[in-house]
Structures are given as C-alpha cells and as structure tokens.
Design a protein around this motif. Structure first.
Motif, PDB file in Angstrom:
ATOM      1  N   THR A 378      34.912  47.183  41.775  1.00 42.58           N
ATOM      2  CA  THR A 378      34.170  46.015  42.257  1.00 42.58           C
ATOM      3  C   THR A 378      34.310  44.848  41.292  1.00 42.58           C
ATOM      4  N   HIS A 379      34.098  45.117  40.007  1.00 40.43           N
ATOM      5  CA  HIS A 379      34.192  44.054  39.015  1.00 40.43           C
ATOM      6  C   HIS A 379      35.642  43.648  38.768  1.00 40.43           C
ATOM      7  N   GLY A 380      36.564  44.582  38.915  1.00 44.27           N
ATOM      8  CA  GLY A 380      37.973  44.227  38.801  1.00 44.27           C
ATOM      9  C   GLY A 380      38.406  43.281  39.905  1.00 44.27           C
ATOM     10  N   ALA A 381      37.989  43.562  41.139  1.00 45.78           N
ATOM     11  CA  ALA A 381      38.327  42.686  42.266  1.00 45.78           C
ATOM     12  C   ALA A 381      37.668  41.324  42.108  1.00 45.78           C
ATOM     13  N   TRP A 382      36.422  41.312  41.621  1.00 50.46           N
ATOM     14  CA  TRP A 382      35.758  40.019  41.356  1.00 50.46           C
ATOM     15  C   TRP A 382      36.573  39.201  40.365  1.00 50.46           C
ATOM     16  N   ALA A 383      37.062  39.833  39.296  1.00 55.12           N
ATOM     17  CA  ALA A 383      37.831  39.112  38.276  1.00 55.12           C
ATOM     18  C   ALA A 383      39.092  38.500  38.878  1.00 55.12           C
ATOM     19  N   LEU A 384      39.761  39.223  39.775  1.00 58.27           N
ATOM     20  CA  LEU A 384      40.945  38.677  40.429  1.00 58.27           C
ATOM     21  C   LEU A 384      40.575  37.492  41.314  1.00 58.27           C
ATOM     22  N   CYS A 385      39.443  37.585  41.991  1.00 62.84           N
ATOM     23  CA  CYS A 385      38.970  36.457  42.804  1.00 62.84           C
ATOM     24  C   CYS A 385      38.724  35.223  41.923  1.00 62.84           C
ATOM     25  N   ALA A 386      38.190  35.450  40.729  1.00 63.22           N
ATOM     26  CA  ALA A 386      37.871  34.346  39.831  1.00 63.22           C
ATOM     27  C   ALA A 386      39.109  33.705  39.240  1.00 63.22           C
ATOM     28  N   VAL A 391      42.904  43.025  34.198  1.00 63.35           N
ATOM     29  CA  VAL A 391      41.596  43.418  33.677  1.00 63.35           C
ATOM     30  C   VAL A 391      41.805  44.383  32.515  1.00 63.35           C
ATOM     31  N   ASN A 392      41.122  44.132  31.414  1.00 56.64           N
ATOM     32  CA  ASN A 392      41.116  45.049  30.279  1.00 56.64           C
ATOM     33  C   ASN A 392      39.766  45.741  30.188  1.00 56.64           C
ATOM     34  N   THR A 393      39.768  47.011  29.869  1.00 59.88           N
ATOM     35  CA  THR A 393      38.509  47.698  29.587  1.00 59.88           C
ATOM     36  C   THR A 393      38.721  48.713  28.477  1.00 59.88           C
ATOM     37  N   ALA A 394      37.744  48.808  27.603  1.00 64.22           N
ATOM     38  CA  ALA A 394      37.753  49.830  26.562  1.00 64.22           C
ATOM     39  C   ALA A 394      36.791  50.948  26.943  1.00 64.22           C
ATOM     40  N   VAL A 449      40.673  48.662  44.061  1.00 63.90           N
ATOM     41  CA  VAL A 449      40.784  47.200  44.109  1.00 63.90           C
ATOM     42  C   VAL A 449      41.622  46.798  45.325  1.00 63.90           C
ATOM     43  N   ALA A 450      42.729  47.516  45.544  1.00 65.77           N
ATOM     44  CA  ALA A 450      43.563  47.245  46.716  1.00 65.77           C
ATOM     45  C   ALA A 450      42.795  47.514  48.008  1.00 65.77           C
ATOM     46  N   MET A 451      41.965  48.547  48.021  1.00 64.09           N
ATOM     47  CA  MET A 451      41.168  48.865  49.207  1.00 64.09           C
ATOM     48  C   MET A 451      40.224  47.715  49.565  1.00 64.09           C
ATOM     49  N   ILE A 452      39.601  47.112  48.535  1.00 69.80           N
ATOM     50  CA  ILE A 452      38.727  45.961  48.774  1.00 69.80           C
ATOM     51  C   ILE A 452      39.546  44.805  49.339  1.00 69.80           C
ATOM     52  N   ALA A 453      40.749  44.589  48.782  1.00 72.13           N
ATOM     53  CA  ALA A 453      41.606  43.507  49.268  1.00 72.13           C
ATOM     54  C   ALA A 453      41.948  43.700  50.745  1.00 72.13           C
ATOM     55  N   HIS A 454      42.300  44.924  51.137  1.00 68.89           N
ATOM     56  CA  HIS A 454      42.644  45.196  52.531  1.00 68.89           C
ATOM     57  C   HIS A 454      41.435  44.964  53.436  1.00 68.89           C
ATOM     58  N   SER A 455      40.239  45.312  52.950  1.00 70.83           N
ATOM     59  CA  SER A 455      39.023  45.081  53.726  1.00 70.83           C
ATOM     60  C   SER A 455      38.781  43.590  53.943  1.00 70.83           C
ATOM     61  N   CYS A 456      39.227  42.784  52.974  1.00 73.81           N
ATOM     62  CA  CYS A 456      39.066  41.331  53.074  1.00 73.81           C
ATOM     63  C   CYS A 456      40.185  40.682  53.881  1.00 73.81           C
ATOM     64  N   GLY A 457      41.087  41.479  54.423  1.00 71.12           N
ATOM     65  CA  GLY A 457      42.163  40.948  55.240  1.00 71.12           C
ATOM     66  C   GLY A 457      43.382  40.532  54.449  1.00 71.12           C
ATOM     67  N   LEU A 458      43.545  41.046  53.224  1.00 68.33           N
ATOM     68  CA  LEU A 458      44.655  40.664  52.359  1.00 68.33           C
ATOM     69  C   LEU A 458      45.680  41.794  52.303  1.00 68.33           C
TER      70      LEU A 458
END
Length: 493
Positions: A378-386, A391-394, A449-458
């Motif tokens: 969810t937060h990864g997809a938000w970052a791409l939208c922004a 995305v980096n995470t430790a 993240v790709a699943m969210i994109a497909h849901s958004c029509g991308l």
C-alpha cells in the motif's frame, strides 16, 4: 537407599532455601542503602517489580493489550503482512479489514470501473540509473530494494541472508555507511555502496576520502550513495557501540576494534551544494558508476537550491538518484528527540521533492527513491503515485529475517540474531532459510503493488500518478493527491 535420597533432598532444599533467604537479605540491604531510586528505598525488594514491569511493558502491549492497528512503530497487522508474505503464505484475510479508512492520513486508491484484464497486464518495467552520464549505468529491476544497514549494526548471517535473497528477487542491497563487507558480495546481487560521514571503507589511514579505494570499490559495486542525513537522526552522526565492533568489522571500516565509533554529524569535505555536486561528479568520473545522495528533508530551501545549481552547472553534476528518507525512518538506534521531532515525514517530503524536480525539468534525469516506514505494498504504491521510482526499506527486510520488534538493536542482545554479534543468538538465524524469506517478501511486495495498479486500471505499476490515490483528511472526507499536491509547471529558462 530411599533414606539416603531423602537426606540428600532435604540437604539440597535447605541449602536452596538459605541461598534464597541470603539473596533476599542482600537485596533488602542494597535497596534501603542505595540513594538513586526512591521506590527501592521506601519499598525494598517489592519495588524491583516496578522496574521489571516497566521493562517488560512494551512486550506485554505488543502481544496482549494493543489492537492490531494501534502499536508503534509498527503495529501487529503490518508486521503480520510482512511475515505472511516472506513465508509466501499469501495476503488473503477474512471477514473484513481492521484498517480504519476514516483516520486522517489513510490511503485510498481510486479503483477503475473496468480494471485491466490479466491478459492485458504488463510486468513492471525496469529503469536505468545513470544512463548517459555514468560509464557503467545499471538496470534496477525491482520497485522495492534493501535500504542501508551496515555490517556491524546488523549481523553476519543477516547480511549474508540479505545478499543471497536480493539476487533471487532481483533487487539491490545498500551496504549502509559501515563499508563493503565480503558478505554483501556473497550473493552476487546489485550492491550500492553508501558513503557516510566517517567514510568507512572508503577512507585512508587519516580518515579522509581515498581516491584509490574508491577506484577499487568501483569494480565491485553498481553505484555509490553519499549519505547526507537519515530520517532517524538528521544532523547526528551514526553510533556503533564498541561491543559490536569486532576485529573484522574494525578492519572493514578502518577503525579501532572494541571502541565506540561515532561518525561526524556531516561530511567535513562537503560544506555547501556546489561542493556536493563537485563530489558527485568527481566520484562518478573516478569509478564510472552512478552516484546518488541520501537525505532527510526539513524544508524546501535545500532541494530548491540543489535543483537551481544543477541547472546552472549542467546535468553532468546532477546526482543520478536521490533517496528521500522520511522523519519516521530508522532501523537502528538514535536519540529519541531527533527520532521523534526532526525532519518531515515521507508523506509530505516526497511529493515536495518531486515537485522541485518537475519544476526544474530534472525528473527524467534524477531517479527518486523513497524511504521511511514504507514496508507494505500500500505504501509502496502510494510512493509511486507521489512520483518515486523505487522504494527502499530496512525494517521491512528485518521483519522478513525474523525480527520481532524487540527494540534492542543497539544493545547487542537481539533475540532473533539480526542485530547482534553474539554467536549463540546468531545461530537462530539460519541463512539458507532466511534468504528465501527475503526474496519472497520482495517478490510479493512487487506483485501486490502491481495488483493495486491493475485495480486502478493501469497496465503496470510505473503508470501510477497522483490522481490514482486519495488521502483521508477527516472522517468521511478524502482528497485526491493531485489536488493536495498539484503538479507544478516547468520553470521557463
């Protein structure tokens, strides 16, 4: 025979009782004579329970008292999401979400009336970093990547697991500021060498930047990252306790063993933006590798001036990527005051930085990496939208290694072996098992993240724009991100 056993049992019980009574008397005298704690002077022995429960309180809250979405820094629902995906058990839950979409700041993606059919979906395309400017640009294939965690701050088996898992998942591994260790290279993954303020691993005998060492490292790593600051402790150098600095770690960093190592609070050879850009260009010319920077954001003056100077000096001086760390970031230990109260959270910092790049027509030249508690899809997809490219995470990858949020990272007593150099505790982290979980977590993060994109029509995740996500302002009211942060116009030259 039975009489002898009874006699030995009585003797042992008596001795044990005397030891217990002796301890009670000793603690009683110690408590009423010490002067530091009022509770112990007034309530000897019993008062010790107060300190015991204070220390254990965070663990009781974590497992028994907090709801799934309450706990900080990461709640149970978030941790379980990572655990399930790192074990490849899927993200399906039943009966409904525990995520409150009425809370300010909640993220809501704008689903399409006619989402993309499976046969029309495309894999997320990779991106080149440093193309046209570095002699050896590299292809970054994964949206999610492993943020900087130094060998020393984390253990040998943890670094080995990350390296072996990264190559399986196709993501990069950032060394952190502690220098390049052999274990970073074990998996033959893409490695980004971070250069901290102490120049660990890339310094000469006097602690200064070493051109010779940089040239040698350029043969081993894919890119370099100059760390200006991080979200957990902007304006403060890193600290590695002496108990965690073994002979091997000391050799890698170029420092004395078993002595606390404190990094300067900034680079001594970089006083301003012009010197930063010159250093970026110099390092790229020496190594042939892409060079980026990592920084936390406190306001808009720095990023605006950075963009202005790049436009004036030329695109060759630009960093090939910028890693933006939110004020909520931080996998290791840091002063609570800085961790709590300094630098902007990623949800405000990221779109503002992207806006500055768009205004200066630099967005295509400079890749943006977002960091700061972005451990779920969810937060990864938000970052791409922004406007982020990666995305980096430790801490997300720490959870995939088995971290239980014991919050002992700085004490060398990590119960899961992730941040300790105690061989007994490290033995619990089995590299052959954990590297698979690292890879699973990265793959499933990218997949969702790709699943969210497909849901958004991308067709794929790199088509995300700000209009594809809404941010809750108050209960019952949200605003589209492109209204909250409108796309700026390119400045006229």
């Amino acid at each position: 025979m039975s009489n002898a056993i009874d006699l030995l049992t009585n003797i042992f019980s008596t001795m044990l009782g005397l030891v217990v009574i002796g301890l009670i008397v000793f603690w009683f005298i110690q408590d009423i004579t010490q002067k530091k704690h009022s509770i112990l002077r007034n309530y000897p022995i019993i008062g010790r329970l107060r300190f015991f429960f204070e220390e254990q309180g965070k663990y009781f809250r974590q497992y028994f008292f907090s709801n799934d979405r309450e706990e900080m820094p990461f709640n149970r629902a978030t941790r379980n999401w990572v655990y399930r995906h790192s074990k490849d058990k899927g993200g399906v839950v039943g009966f409904g979400s525990t995520n409150d979409l009425r809370e300010p700041g909640a993220i809501i993606f704008v689903n399409a009336a006619f989402p993309i059919l499976e046969e029309n979906q495309l894999p997320t395309p990779p991106l080149m970093i440093g193309e046209g400017y570095a002699k050896h640009p590299f292809v970054a294939k994964s949206i999610i990547n492993i943020s900087g965690m130094s060998y020393g701050a984390i253990s040998k088996p943890a670094v080995r697991s990350l390296s072996l898992g990264a190559v399986k998942a196709g993501c990069w591994l950032n060394t952190g500021e502690g220098g390049l260790a052999p274990y970073h290279l074990e998996g033959k993954c893409d490695v980004i060498m971070q250069i901290g303020t102490a120049k660990y691993g890339i310094r000469d005998e006097h602690g200064n930047f070493s051109t010779q060492r940089a040239t040698e490292l350029g043969e081993l790593v894919k890119a370099f990252e100059i760390k200006l600051s991080q979200g957990a402790k902007p304006g403060k150098g890193g600290l590695l306790p002496g108990s965690k600095i073994t002979e091997e770690i000391a050799m890698i960093r170029g420092i004395p063993a078993f002595r606390d190592s404190v990094s300067p609070n900034r680079h001594k050879d970089i006083d301003n933006i012009d010197e930063l850009l010159d250093k970026i260009n110099q390092l790229r010319e020496i190594t042939g590798r892409p060079v980026g920077i990592k920084t936390a954001i406190g306001g808009w003056h720095f990023i605006n001036e950075l963009c202005d100077r790049i436009v004036q000096k030329g695109l060759h001086y630009a960093p090939d990527f910028i890693t933006i760390d939110g004020g909520e970031g931080g996998s290791g230990a840091a002063p609570q005051t800085l961790m709590d109260s300094v630098s902007l959270p990623i949800m405000e910092a990221l779109p503002r930085v992207v806006d500055s790049l768009i205004e200066s027509n630099l967005k295509e030249r400079i890749r943006i990496v977002a960091a700061g508690k972005l451990i779920t899809a969810t937060h990864g997809a938000w970052a791409l939208c922004a406007g982020a490219d990666f995305v980096n995470t430790a801490r997300g990858f720490m959870f995939s290694l088995g971290c239980i949020q014991a919050m002992r990272c700085h004490k060398n007593t990590c119960p899961t072996g992730v941040t300790t150099h105690n061989p007994r505790l490290q033995s619990g982290l089995v590299v052959e098992e954990k590297c698979i979980r690292v890879a699973n977590y990265a793959r499933n993060f990218n997949k969702e993240v790709a699943m969210i994109a497909h849901s958004c029509g991308l067709r794929h995740a790199r088509e995300f724009k700000r209009e594809h996500v809404r941010i809750v302002e108050t209960a019952g009211k949200s605003i589209a991100m492109n209204m909250l942060y409108p796309y700026p116009e390119v400045k006229k030259k």
